[in-house]
Motif scaffolding. Structure first.
Motif, PDB file in Angstrom:
ATOM      1  N   ARG A  83     -11.806  -7.248  33.542  1.00 59.09           N
ATOM      2  CA  ARG A  83     -10.936  -6.538  32.598  1.00 59.09           C
ATOM      3  C   ARG A  83     -11.190  -7.099  31.197  1.00 59.09           C
ATOM      4  O   ARG A  83     -11.216  -8.328  31.013  1.00 59.09           O
ATOM      5  CB  ARG A  83      -9.468  -6.742  32.991  1.00 59.09           C
ATOM      6  CG  ARG A  83      -8.496  -5.989  32.117  1.00 59.09           C
ATOM      7  CD  ARG A  83      -7.068  -6.183  32.635  1.00 59.09           C
ATOM      8  NE  ARG A  83      -6.105  -5.494  31.809  1.00 59.09           N
ATOM      9  CZ  ARG A  83      -5.580  -5.985  30.700  1.00 59.09           C
ATOM     10  NH1 ARG A  83      -5.944  -7.197  30.276  1.00 59.09           N
ATOM     11  NH2 ARG A  83      -4.706  -5.292  30.004  1.00 59.09           N
ATOM     12  N   ALA A  84     -11.402  -6.205  30.264  1.00 56.78           N
ATOM     13  CA  ALA A  84     -11.610  -6.621  28.877  1.00 56.78           C
ATOM     14  C   ALA A  84     -10.578  -5.924  28.012  1.00 56.78           C
ATOM     15  O   ALA A  84     -10.517  -4.696  27.968  1.00 56.78           O
ATOM     16  CB  ALA A  84     -13.012  -6.238  28.421  1.00 56.78           C
ATOM     17  N   TYR A  96     -15.889  -5.544  17.470  1.00 53.32           N
ATOM     18  CA  TYR A  96     -15.489  -5.620  18.872  1.00 53.32           C
ATOM     19  C   TYR A  96     -14.858  -6.977  19.150  1.00 53.32           C
ATOM     20  O   TYR A  96     -15.560  -7.954  19.392  1.00 53.32           O
ATOM     21  CB  TYR A  96     -16.691  -5.363  19.781  1.00 53.32           C
ATOM     22  CG  TYR A  96     -17.301  -4.021  19.506  1.00 53.32           C
ATOM     23  CD1 TYR A  96     -16.680  -2.850  19.971  1.00 53.32           C
ATOM     24  CD2 TYR A  96     -18.443  -3.883  18.743  1.00 53.32           C
ATOM     25  CE1 TYR A  96     -17.209  -1.601  19.689  1.00 53.32           C
ATOM     26  CE2 TYR A  96     -18.972  -2.636  18.447  1.00 53.32           C
ATOM     27  CZ  TYR A  96     -18.346  -1.503  18.922  1.00 53.32           C
ATOM     28  OH  TYR A  96     -18.860  -0.262  18.626  1.00 53.32           O
ATOM     29  N   VAL A  97     -13.548  -7.014  19.048  1.00 49.89           N
ATOM     30  CA  VAL A  97     -12.829  -8.260  19.309  1.00 49.89           C
ATOM     31  C   VAL A  97     -12.110  -8.112  20.637  1.00 49.89           C
ATOM     32  O   VAL A  97     -11.195  -7.283  20.779  1.00 49.89           O
ATOM     33  CB  VAL A  97     -11.831  -8.575  18.170  1.00 49.89           C
ATOM     34  CG1 VAL A  97     -11.077  -9.861  18.469  1.00 49.89           C
ATOM     35  CG2 VAL A  97     -12.576  -8.685  16.853  1.00 49.89           C
ATOM     36  N   ILE A  98     -12.544  -8.882  21.610  1.00 50.84           N
ATOM     37  CA  ILE A  98     -11.928  -8.807  22.939  1.00 50.84           C
ATOM     38  C   ILE A  98     -10.959  -9.969  23.070  1.00 50.84           C
ATOM     39  O   ILE A  98     -11.357 -11.139  22.930  1.00 50.84           O
ATOM     40  CB  ILE A  98     -13.020  -8.845  24.031  1.00 50.84           C
ATOM     41  CG1 ILE A  98     -13.852  -7.561  23.943  1.00 50.84           C
ATOM     42  CG2 ILE A  98     -12.417  -8.990  25.408  1.00 50.84           C
ATOM     43  CD1 ILE A  98     -15.101  -7.567  24.769  1.00 50.84           C
ATOM     44  N   ASP A  99      -9.728  -9.610  23.263  1.00 51.07           N
ATOM     45  CA  ASP A  99      -8.710 -10.642  23.306  1.00 51.07           C
ATOM     46  C   ASP A  99      -8.853 -11.490  24.566  1.00 51.07           C
ATOM     47  O   ASP A  99      -8.777 -12.700  24.532  1.00 51.07           O
ATOM     48  CB  ASP A  99      -7.333  -9.976  23.263  1.00 51.07           C
ATOM     49  CG  ASP A  99      -6.253 -11.005  23.055  1.00 51.07           C
ATOM     50  OD1 ASP A  99      -6.470 -11.894  22.222  1.00 51.07           O
ATOM     51  OD2 ASP A  99      -5.222 -10.934  23.748  1.00 51.07           O
ATOM     52  N   GLU A 100      -9.024 -10.823  25.669  1.00 57.50           N
ATOM     53  CA  GLU A 100      -9.149 -11.567  26.923  1.00 57.50           C
ATOM     54  C   GLU A 100     -10.117 -10.849  27.866  1.00 57.50           C
ATOM     55  O   GLU A 100     -10.015  -9.653  28.081  1.00 57.50           O
ATOM     56  CB  GLU A 100      -7.792 -11.708  27.602  1.00 57.50           C
ATOM     57  CG  GLU A 100      -7.876 -12.618  28.800  1.00 57.50           C
ATOM     58  CD  GLU A 100      -6.561 -13.277  29.123  1.00 57.50           C
ATOM     59  OE1 GLU A 100      -5.532 -12.788  28.634  1.00 57.50           O
ATOM     60  OE2 GLU A 100      -6.572 -14.273  29.852  1.00 57.50           O
ATOM     61  N   LEU A 101     -11.030 -11.609  28.378  1.00 56.95           N
ATOM     62  CA  LEU A 101     -11.981 -11.071  29.345  1.00 56.95           C
ATOM     63  C   LEU A 101     -11.814 -11.857  30.637  1.00 56.95           C
ATOM     64  O   LEU A 101     -11.878 -13.090  30.633  1.00 56.95           O
ATOM     65  CB  LEU A 101     -13.414 -11.234  28.811  1.00 56.95           C
ATOM     66  CG  LEU A 101     -14.542 -10.890  29.770  1.00 56.95           C
ATOM     67  CD1 LEU A 101     -14.675  -9.391  29.930  1.00 56.95           C
ATOM     68  CD2 LEU A 101     -15.875 -11.443  29.263  1.00 56.95           C
TER      69      LEU A 101
END
Lengths: 583, 163
Positions: A83-84, A96-101
């Motif tokens: 989950r991204a 593209y800033v992914i808070d939690e991967l």
């Protein structure tokens, strides 16, 4: 001009678009991912479901399996779900800033329920790193050990030989131009003939003086050739002397190195672990070069003058982000990532923070930890470190490895084969990589090693000695360029191991040493002897020509005086006759 | 394909203002060369609010999207080359609206500039062509068998009913 229903049309269009995105984005992304991954790996890729969550904006992938093209019954990589969560505002700005991967159930080499299709056979040049390969060592025989000792003398001796040949060739060419003894004798005969002859009149005198001058000029030319030859000889002697000095120094250094290797004085042998494992470790270290190559395009343009072609990153997507002076976000940034990796009957937890290639923008390094516990073959492994691309690429890494059980393995082959039936490795160390410079310290301890060998007697002796050791410790240090690391491996058991393993090599080294000395002496004599003869010959010739030249001068002066006297006498006679003194 | 041709003929032969067709072509081209994003939505809103011809706009948009499969890469590379300008980069860095419109992305910036530059000339040229068509060619085209066949087809009548 203004369409009254314009807003309505737009709202309907926008709503339809949102609905389409919501309904079709998941399947569309799934199809896109399957297509691109299959194209990349050349084997079947299965994704159960891809769904888009709107609040918060996130992408969820369920059950991804990538078939191993080399072994279609297994997956190369698979995971249960990932989950991204994407941050909306940066995404609207194009970052593209992914808070939690999170990736759960990551597996490497898991068996598939059905055999996967293979679209492209895997290439053979890809290198798979596994522990067995990492520990694979080819034990060298005595000749190889001597070769690995990297002795300098043969190269220097060859260089001297070549130099002597070249210099002799040069001198030989010059020799052909030098006056022979016959030529010098001819000069002397010519001068004698000229000076002994009678002078009849003033015209004859002038003619003879002219002839003598010509002879003198010729002699001067010969003398100049001799001087040139002497200069060349001096130069040649000096070059050869340097080469000889280098050869002597190399021989001395080699002797010291061979002494150190063979440790003849102590009866032991130092640095055996260096010889055995040094190249292997250096090869492993050079693999870190790929990390530097990956990071290099993101490094500030310190080497721009030399490497301008690398300044612009290659267009992977047809829409690059321009290099803005201070962009609000990195182009790609994963704030937190948690990966749950199912490995070897247990699991590993990998935690990463701030994954990006533009660390200067967030002023933080990428932090990572890997925690592996209670695997059947490994008690614990902890790796932590950080990675940052600022002015330079800096990577720090620390590791602690406990209780890695070694499976039965064989080092070397044929009569240098050494079998390890069991053993357990413990290691800790640290590594710092600054651009392409490495600094690494590690300690590796093999506990309870059970060795055997059916090879030669030295290896059997070695196996027996090793089995008596409770621990085999190794200290490994690496410095210098990643591409050419300077590896130092030391063990407190070096002497014991060396005695056993290099028993045969020691004898060869000693024989080699005496052979080397003998060869050196011969080469020195053959290289220098000719030179000394030459020097003597040239000095002699130079002396002879100088003598002839002086003789000409003297003879010329004497002849002139004689001619003057003859002329005086003739004048006197003429005057006397005219005055009637003779009648 | 037939539907598309029918649409174009219908619009050209209708009483729609040449300017409406011209601007529909220009804006369709503009939207077509832009990568999909906020700018696209704003342009679509503009098209919805103005009385430009929607059919022509949609057809031009579709055709241009197809053409961009060929021209996107050269345009992107050209923009990357010419956009390395400190003033421009500083402006883009300090302007959040520009970033919201993705103007700091090479292809978007290149397409936006190209669209702005070409919009009016294309609208004007298209208007002129429509006028020329209507005055010189339309009567002949009406007589073509293809046109008559198209008009006679069920698809066309269905299309007319829907419109």
């Amino acid at each position: 001009m203004i369409r009254k229903s314009g807003w309505l049309v737009f709202i309907v269009f926008f709503a339809a678009l949102l609905a389409l995105v919501y309904l079709l984005a998941g399947p569309a992304i799934r199809v896109g991912m399957v297509y691109s991954l299959e194209k990349a790996v050349g084997a079947e890729v299965n994704i159960n479901k891809v769904s888009l969550e709107l609040a918060p904006l996130a992408l969820r992938i369920n059950d991804l399996q990538i078939t191993d093209a080399a072994k279609p019954s297994h997956n190369s990589i698979s995971f249960g779900h990932a989950r991204a969560a994407l941050e909306v505002w940066p995404a609207l700005l194009g970052y593209y800033v992914i808070d939690e991967l999170t990736v759960d159930g990551l597996q490497y080499g898991a068996q598939r329920s059905s055999i996967g299709d293979v679209y492209r056979e895997p290439s053979q040049d890809g290198e798979k790193v596994d522990i067995a390969a990492l520990l694979q060592v080819d034990l060298p025989d005595a000749d190889e050990l001597i070769a690995r000792a990297n002795l300098q003398t043969p190269a220097k001796a060859e260089a001297l030989k070549q130099l002597a040949l070249v210099e002799q060739q040069k001198l030989k060419t010059l020799q052909d131009k030098l006056p022979t003894k016959d030529v010098i004798a001819q000069y002397q005969a010519d001068i004698k003939a000229l000076t002994d002859s009678k002078i009849t009149d003033a015209a004859d005198l002038a003619k003879k003086v002219e002839q003598l001058s010509q002879l003198k000029d010729k002699l001067k030319t010969e003398q100049a050739t001799l001087v040139e030859a002497k200069q060349l000889l001096t130069h040649s002697q000096s070059a050869l002397a340097n080469a000889v000095t280098e050869l002597k120094d190399a021989s001395k250094a080699d002797y010291a190195k061979v002494q150190q290797l063979a440790n003849l004085s102590d009866g032991g042998l130092a640095g055996i672990s260096q010889i055995l494992l040094g190249d292997l470790w250096a090869q492993r270290i050079t693999q870190l070069q790929s990390l530097y190559v990956l990071a290099k395009p993101y490094l500030p343009e310190q080497g721009a003058a030399s490497d301008t072609a690398d300044a612009a990153p290659e267009a992977v997507l047809p829409n690059r982000v321009l290099p803005l002076p201070n962009p609000p976000y990195p182009n790609f940034w994963v704030r937190r990532a948690n990966v749950n990796w199912l490995i070897g009957g247990g699991e590993a937890t990998i935690t990463l923070q701030d994954i990006t290639a533009q660390h200067a923008l967030i002023d933080r390094a990428t932090q990572f930890t890997v925690d592996v516990k209670q695997l059947p073959q490994l008690s614990a492994l902890n790796i932590n470190g950080d990675f940052a691309i600022m002015d330079k690429m800096i990577t720090n890494l620390n590791w602690t490895l406990e209780g890695l059980t070694l499976q039965a393995t064989q080092f070397g082959k044929d009569d240098t084969a050494l079998d390890l039936a069991a053993g357990m490795i413990t290691s800790n160390g640290k590594l710092k990589l600054t651009d392409n410079q490495i600094n690494q310290q590690a300690s590796v301890v093999l506990n309870g090693g059970n060795f055997s060998s059916s090879g030669n007697k030295y290896l059997q002796q070695l196996a027996s000695l090793l089995n008596k050791q409770q621990q085999i410790p190794l200290n490994i240090a690496t410095t210098g360029l990643i591409s050419q690391p300077d590896v130092s491996i030391r063990s407190s058991l070096d002497k014991v191991l060396g005695d056993a393993l290099l028993g045969e090599a020691k004898q060869k080294i000693a024989a080699y040493q005496s052979e080397l000395q003998a060869k050196l002496n011969t080469q020195l004599q053959s290289g220098l002897a000719g030179q000394q003869d030459w020097a003597a010959l040239l000095t002699q010739q130079d002396g002879e020509v100088a003598d002839i030249s002086d003789n000409i001068e003297n003879m010329l002066n004497a002849k002139l005086a004689d001619v003057k006297d003859q002329a005086k006498d003739k004048l006197k006679d003429k005057l006397f006759n005219k005055l009637g003194g003779g009648e | 394909m037939l539907t598309m041709l029918a649409k174009i003929l219908k619009v050209l032969n209708s009483q729609v203002s040449p300017w409406q067709i011209g601007w529909a072509i220009a804006l369709g081209l503009f939207v077509g060369i832009l990568p999909f994003g906020l700018l696209t939505l704003l342009l679509v809103l503009l098209v919805c609010l103005l009385t430009v011809n929607l059919s022509t706009f949609i057809v031009t948009w579709g055709l241009t999207e197809g053409l961009m499969l060929l021209f996107a890469e050269p345009l992107e590379q050209l923009t990357w080359q010419y956009a390395q300008n400190d003033t421009l980069l500083r402006f883009l860095a300090n302007n959040e609206t520009a970033q919201l419109l993705h103007l700091h992305h090479t292809l978007t910036l290149g397409a936006f500039i190209l669209g702005v530059v070409l919009a009016f000339p294309i609208a004007w040229c298209s208007k002129m062509l429509v006028l020329q068509y209507r005055s010189r060619i339309m009567s002949n085209v009406e007589k073509w068998k293809v046109t008559q066949m198209l008009k006679a087809s069920k698809l066309f009548s269905l299309y007319e009913k829907l419109n």
